[in-house]
Design a protein around this motif. Sequence first.
Motif, PDB file in Angstrom:
ATOM      1  N   LEU A  32      34.255  48.787  38.962  1.00 30.18           N
ATOM      2  CA  LEU A  32      35.061  47.954  38.064  1.00 30.18           C
ATOM      3  C   LEU A  32      35.761  48.804  37.007  1.00 30.18           C
ATOM      4  N   ALA A  33      35.055  49.763  36.416  1.00 27.39           N
ATOM      5  CA  ALA A  33      35.696  50.627  35.426  1.00 27.39           C
ATOM      6  C   ALA A  33      36.815  51.432  36.065  1.00 27.39           C
ATOM      7  N   LEU A  51      31.707  41.053  34.324  1.00 29.30           N
ATOM      8  CA  LEU A  51      32.742  40.463  35.178  1.00 29.30           C
ATOM      9  C   LEU A  51      32.560  40.983  36.591  1.00 29.30           C
ATOM     10  N   SER A  52      33.228  40.346  37.527  1.00 28.25           N
ATOM     11  CA  SER A  52      33.343  40.838  38.894  1.00 28.25           C
ATOM     12  C   SER A  52      34.791  40.663  39.322  1.00 28.25           C
ATOM     13  N   ALA A  53      35.184  41.339  40.401  1.00 29.79           N
ATOM     14  CA  ALA A  53      36.585  41.316  40.839  1.00 29.79           C
ATOM     15  C   ALA A  53      36.661  41.057  42.338  1.00 29.79           C
ATOM     16  N   THR A  61      41.500  38.793  41.667  1.00 32.45           N
ATOM     17  CA  THR A  61      40.985  37.779  40.762  1.00 32.45           C
ATOM     18  C   THR A  61      39.781  38.323  40.015  1.00 32.45           C
ATOM     19  N   LEU A  62      39.790  38.174  38.690  1.00 36.02           N
ATOM     20  CA  LEU A  62      38.671  38.615  37.868  1.00 36.02           C
ATOM     21  C   LEU A  62      37.883  37.402  37.405  1.00 36.02           C
ATOM     22  N   TYR A  63      36.564  37.455  37.564  1.00 31.33           N
ATOM     23  CA  TYR A  63      35.665  36.414  37.085  1.00 31.33           C
ATOM     24  C   TYR A  63      34.898  37.000  35.904  1.00 31.33           C
ATOM     25  N   GLU A  82      49.771  41.266  33.460  1.00 30.26           N
ATOM     26  CA  GLU A  82      49.269  39.924  33.754  1.00 30.26           C
ATOM     27  C   GLU A  82      48.226  39.966  34.860  1.00 30.26           C
ATOM     28  N   LEU A  83      47.080  39.358  34.583  1.00 32.94           N
ATOM     29  CA  LEU A  83      45.991  39.329  35.556  1.00 32.94           C
ATOM     30  C   LEU A  83      45.476  37.903  35.709  1.00 32.94           C
ATOM     31  N   ASP A  84      44.948  37.625  36.879  1.00 34.66           N
ATOM     32  CA  ASP A  84      44.337  36.321  37.144  1.00 34.66           C
ATOM     33  C   ASP A  84      42.885  36.398  36.687  1.00 34.66           C
ATOM     34  N   ILE A  85      42.610  35.877  35.468  1.00 35.13           N
ATOM     35  CA  ILE A  85      41.277  35.944  34.877  1.00 35.13           C
ATOM     36  C   ILE A  85      40.678  34.545  34.865  1.00 35.13           C
ATOM     37  N   ARG A  86      39.519  34.398  35.487  1.00 37.86           N
ATOM     38  CA  ARG A  86      38.830  33.115  35.547  1.00 37.86           C
ATOM     39  C   ARG A  86      37.579  33.164  34.665  1.00 37.86           C
TER      40      ARG A  86
END
Length: 346
Positions: A32-33, A51-53, A61-63, A82-86
């Motif tokens: 992740l890093a 988080l996880s990806a 998608t990032l959770y 811009e990222l898809d962060i949930r």
Amino acid sequence: MTSELAVKVDRVREVLLARDLSAVILTSKESLAWLLGGARVTVPTNGDPVLSARVTEHELTLYVYANEVDRLREEELYPLGELDIRSHPWHEPLPGVAPMEGAAPEASIAAELRAARAGLLPVELERYRTLGHDVAAAVTAVASELRPTDSERHAAAALAHAIVETGAEPIVLLAAGRERLQLRHPLPTNGHLGSRAMLVVGARRNGLIANLTRFVGDAADGDSDERLLAVEADAFAATRVGRKLSKVLADIAASYPAHGFDDDEWLRHHQGGPTGYAGRDPRATPAASDRVVDGQAFAWNPSAPGTKVEDTVLVAAGEIEVLTVDPAWPTADVGGIRRPIARAYS
């Protein structure tokens, strides 16, 4: 999405294609890093990521735990675009930690992911060079103030302070005075440093880890410091692009008796290996099948009773570049590379 992130996502997608997988969930702090440009993905220094990806052919998608979303978005992830962060409930396991339908777990492609992050990008190399310089200079500054009557804990505390001031996180801090130099992993005690002391540091910034060992005070008894530097030189020579780590390790093992050490000296402590987003990624063992990659960082750490040598280096275009270097530290020329020697107390 920045160009760095795009390149890394593409590398993950190449693994998916090669393994005929539709998606993978990244859950380790190393991956992740690496993926997220050195973002701080844990809260306890060596804790689990917050988080996880999920990576697919077309999506990233990032959770993120709900209590960490704002901090990560505002302080760690904003340079990536811009990222898809949930947002994910803090009291429930993250996707990937809990199985996610249709996505392979990271562990199933761990070797391929290590290979994907092994070859460092130019932007990562610049971060690494700066980190290496900063950490080496911090160790020099601390060593210049130490005295034989100082305790090992005092030395470790001073190192921690100096490393944190550089913006890095100390993930390894070892200190051994004269009476404990036989130990390979000397966690600090109240014992005095005495006439010869060893300082060992692992420091992480932007996800990357700089590893180094330094000695203060007298040289080792006899000529063991010089002979161990010769072992390290053989390790550098053995680290050639395309070679399996097991083969490199075999050459290191053979180097010990060639330079007057016991045949089994290499068995008394691990010898190091690739580094980067993990302290060793992976540690070199006789079974390690990973291959040396051009543009890869290494931290070999040959050791023998009372002596050790360790720095973080880059292997690129057949050359060795020492990253954890401070011109103020005394060195000796070993095969055309300046290597650290014991620094006298001030």
